[in-house]
Design an enzyme around this catalytic site. Structure first.
Site, PDB file in Angstrom:
ATOM      1  CG  ASP A  73      -1.787   1.139   1.364  1.00 25.77           C
ATOM      2  OD1 ASP A  73      -1.339   2.197   0.987  1.00 25.77           O
ATOM      3  OD2 ASP A  73      -3.029   1.067   1.764  1.00 25.77           O
ATOM      4  CG  HIS A  74       1.292   4.148  -3.236  1.00 28.93           C
ATOM      5  ND1 HIS A  74       0.124   3.862  -3.523  1.00 28.93           N
ATOM      6  CD2 HIS A  74       1.260   5.654  -3.285  1.00 28.93           C
ATOM      7  CE1 HIS A  74      -0.580   5.071  -3.925  1.00 28.93           C
ATOM      8  NE2 HIS A  74       0.091   6.080  -3.905  1.00 28.93           N
ATOM      9  CG  HIS A 107      -4.408   4.381  -0.546  1.00 28.31           C
ATOM     10  ND1 HIS A 107      -3.515   3.562  -0.693  1.00 28.31           N
ATOM     11  CD2 HIS A 107      -4.520   4.779  -1.897  1.00 28.31           C
ATOM     12  CE1 HIS A 107      -3.158   3.160  -1.779  1.00 28.31           C
ATOM     13  NE2 HIS A 107      -3.909   4.024  -2.635  1.00 28.31           N
TER      14      HIS A 107
HETATM   15  C1  BG6 Z   1      -3.806   4.607  -6.198  1.00 28.21           C
HETATM   16  C2  BG6 Z   1      -5.210   4.603  -6.594  1.00 28.21           C
HETATM   17  O1  BG6 Z   1      -3.814   3.385  -5.226  1.00 28.21           O
HETATM   18  O2  BG6 Z   1      -3.676   5.709  -5.463  1.00 28.21           O
HETATM   19  C3  BG6 Z   1      -5.202   5.704  -7.759  1.00 28.21           C
HETATM   20  O3  BG6 Z   1      -5.480   3.411  -7.596  1.00 28.21           O
HETATM   21  C4  BG6 Z   1      -4.931   6.987  -6.983  1.00 28.21           C
HETATM   22  O4  BG6 Z   1      -6.684   5.975  -8.233  1.00 28.21           O
HETATM   23  C5  BG6 Z   1      -3.613   7.057  -6.284  1.00 28.21           C
HETATM   24  O5  BG6 Z   1      -4.997   8.057  -8.099  1.00 28.21           O
HETATM   25  C6  BG6 Z   1      -3.357   8.129  -5.465  1.00 28.21           C
HETATM   26  O6  BG6 Z   1      -1.962   8.017  -4.830  1.00 28.21           O
HETATM   27  P1  BG6 Z   1      -1.203   9.214  -4.492  1.00 28.21           P
HETATM   28  O7  BG6 Z   1       0.125   8.863  -3.922  1.00 28.21           O
HETATM   29  O8  BG6 Z   1      -1.012  10.116  -5.760  1.00 28.21           O
HETATM   30  O9  BG6 Z   1      -2.128  10.181  -3.447  1.00 28.21           O
END
Ligand code: BG6
Ligand code: NDP
Length: 482
Positions: A178-179, A241
């Site tokens: 989960d980045h 997230h």
């Molecule tokens: C991803 C989603 O997990 O997270 C995307 O699949 C979204 O739809 C993205 O745009 C948002 O990540 P960040 O790091 O740009 O807030």
């Protein structure tokens, strides 16, 4: 200083968007910072027929903006090889094994392997069972499987997917990404909450009025209409997230600073979330979809996007009031909202502390203390305090103490790949967390269907439908960031 790690990366989906935009630049940063130097190699695989040299050009191209020099970037790209590979074809794994063993020897990698599944989740089970059956898993080094989201579509489906993967890899070997867990400010939350007696003492219902979590995006669904039609904002952002952030905010202090204790505290926090059902869903959750009333706008209605059903009722926005049944949090709403085509890109947590009314400062003369955690795109903290306005009178005005981390903080994928290399699972999602979060998300989806919940259209470039504001106004609260 060299922190040299030895590893062979095998990336499934090596020609894909994620690999190009995130994985190659992250690997390059680890290389630049000496976490990877001589003893690493990467095999990119996908169906396309690419040569090694073309693949190396693609990798070179992906790091243009961050490269130290052309020479350095070329040297880095020389560690990459490509194999055309269909994930369903056994023969391809046999040649992959040959190439892997050859690179292992050439770069003296000692059997350490990181398998990165940057492909559709429908392939996770197939790839992992082939890796086991065709002996790509080594006996002499570590073997780690990194898996991208989405991990399933609901609890039943993700449980089946998990069992499939567990036939080939142990939970210890599985690194679910989960980045958001790789983001600087999300990691800072634990330091902030448990490293400061100041916050530790007041992180509860006695001092906190409400918490607000915003994950706003200004982009639409872009090229991902087909995927988004199956997921919607609830599964794309809230299941992972948002609920990860919620668990960090509500959890009790872990018994110690290790991945097992932190995970235990997060799982308990998720288990404590108050149930959502058809009776309370419409009071607690709002679903919306973007549209535009401006003719000839470059921005499309969601239903006019590529690969989206013109009659689609998929939500591109969710706002919700999440409550914990834990005694520490009685009466403290945690409001969340996330959506596409909102006013601007902003990921922020606002902790709104209670006002104290004293004879010295009657109600409303002082503002709430608010701790804002800016997760992105600008990172930092700010704390709203009440201070005396400079001058002869004794007037009160809010001031903001701010903190900004240095610009060279590692980025999310760089940090997570390094954690996978060192075997630190703290910032990966354990199955127990995933199971709890899917159960909560399933209850929302089921309740939406049973209660026939409305889908509110909202104008693109706004912060969602007005019903998302009413969610707070009904409790006499307001979104702090708007
Ligand atoms: C991803 C989603 O997990 O997270 C995307 O699949 C979204 O739809 C993205 O745009 C948002 O990540 P960040 O790091 O740009 O807030
Ligand atoms: P892409 O569609 O860009 O890439 C998919 C990759 O899979 C391509 O390399 C494709 O290459 C390969 N592929 C497809 N079918 C096969 C097959 N039968 N055998 C072998 N390879 C195959 O997707 P993304 O890179 O965007 O996403 C990859 C994963 O990461 C997904 O699970 C996605 O949900 C997840 N993710 C992506 C994010 C992003 O920002 N892109 C963010 C968060 C998660 P080829 O056609 O040559 O076979």
């Amino acid at each position: 200083m060299s922190h040299n790690k030895k590893a062979l990366f095998i990336i499934f989906g090596g020609t894909g968007d994620l690999a190009y935009r995130k994985l190659y630049p992250a690997l390059y940063k680890l290389y630049k910072n000496n976490y990877l130097n001589e003893n690493f190699a990467v095999i990119g695989t996908a169906r396309r027929e690419w040569s090694d040299s073309y693949y190396q050009e693609v990798v070179f191209d992906s790091i243009q903006e961050i490269k130290k020099s052309d020479e350095d970037a070329k040297q880095f790209a020389s560690h990459f090889r490509y194999q055309s590979h269909n994930v369903n074809d056994t023969e391809n794994y046999i040649s992959l094994l040959k190439l892997a063993d050859q690179l292992d020897e050439e770069y003296d990698i000692e059997g350490n392997r990181v398998f990165y599944l940057s492909v559709s989740p429908s392939f996770f089970g197939t790839v992992s069972s082939h890796l086991r059956a065709e002996n790509l898993i080594t006996k002499n080094g570590f073997n780690r499987l990194i898996i991208e989201k989405p991990f399933g579509t609901d609890f039943v489906n993700s449980d089946a997917l998990n069992n499939d993967i567990l036939e080939s890899f142990t939970e210890e070997q599985i690194y679910r990404i989960d980045h958001y867990l790789g983001k600087e400010m999300i990691q800072m939350l634990l330091a902030l909450r448990f490293g400061n007696p100041l916050f530790k003492q007041i992180w509860n219902k006695n001092f906190i009025s409400n918490i607000q979590v915003t994950l706003a995006e200004d982009i639409g669904v872009e090229e991902r209409g087909a995927y988004y039609e199956q997921s919607g904002a609830l599964r794309d952002m809230v299941q992972n997230h948002v609920l990860q952030i919620v668990s960090f905010l509500f959890m009790n202090e872990p018994e110690s600073n290790d991945s097992k204790s932190i995970r235990k505290a997060k799982v308990e926090a998720l288990k404590d979330l108050k149930a959502i059902n058809k009776e309370n869903i419409n009071l607690n959750f709002v679903r919306g979809q973007y549209s535009t009333s401006i003719e000839d706008s470059e921005i499309l209605d969601y239903i006019s996007e590529h690969e989206v059903d013109p009659e689609s009722d998929v939500e591109t926005f969710v706002a919700g009031k999440i409550e914990s049944a834990h005694e520490n949090w009685e009466g403290v709403p945690l409001y969340i909202r996330t959506g596409k085509r909102m006013r601007t890109k902003k990921t922020q947590i606002d902790i709104v502390f209670k006002q104290t009314t004293t004879n010295f400062f009657p109600k409303n003369e002082v503002k709430n203390n608010i701790l804002s955690i800016h997760i992105g795109p600008d990172e930092g903290l700010s704390l709203q305090l009440n201070n005396k306005k400079i001058g002869h009178a004794f007037d009160i005005e809010p001031v903001h103490l701010t903190y900004k981390p240095s610009a060279d903080a590692p980025d999310d994928y760089e940090r997570l790949i390094l954690s996978a290399l060192t075997g630190d699972k703290t910032n990966f999602v354990h199955w127990d967390e995933l199971a709890e979060s899917w159960k909560y998300i399933d209850s929302i989806r089921e309740a939406w269907i049973e209660a026939d919940s409305p889908l509110y259209l909202y104008e693109a470039n706004t912060n969602g439908p007005k019903e998302a504001n009413e969610l707070l106004e009904n409790d006499e609260n307001n979104w702090f960031w708007n």
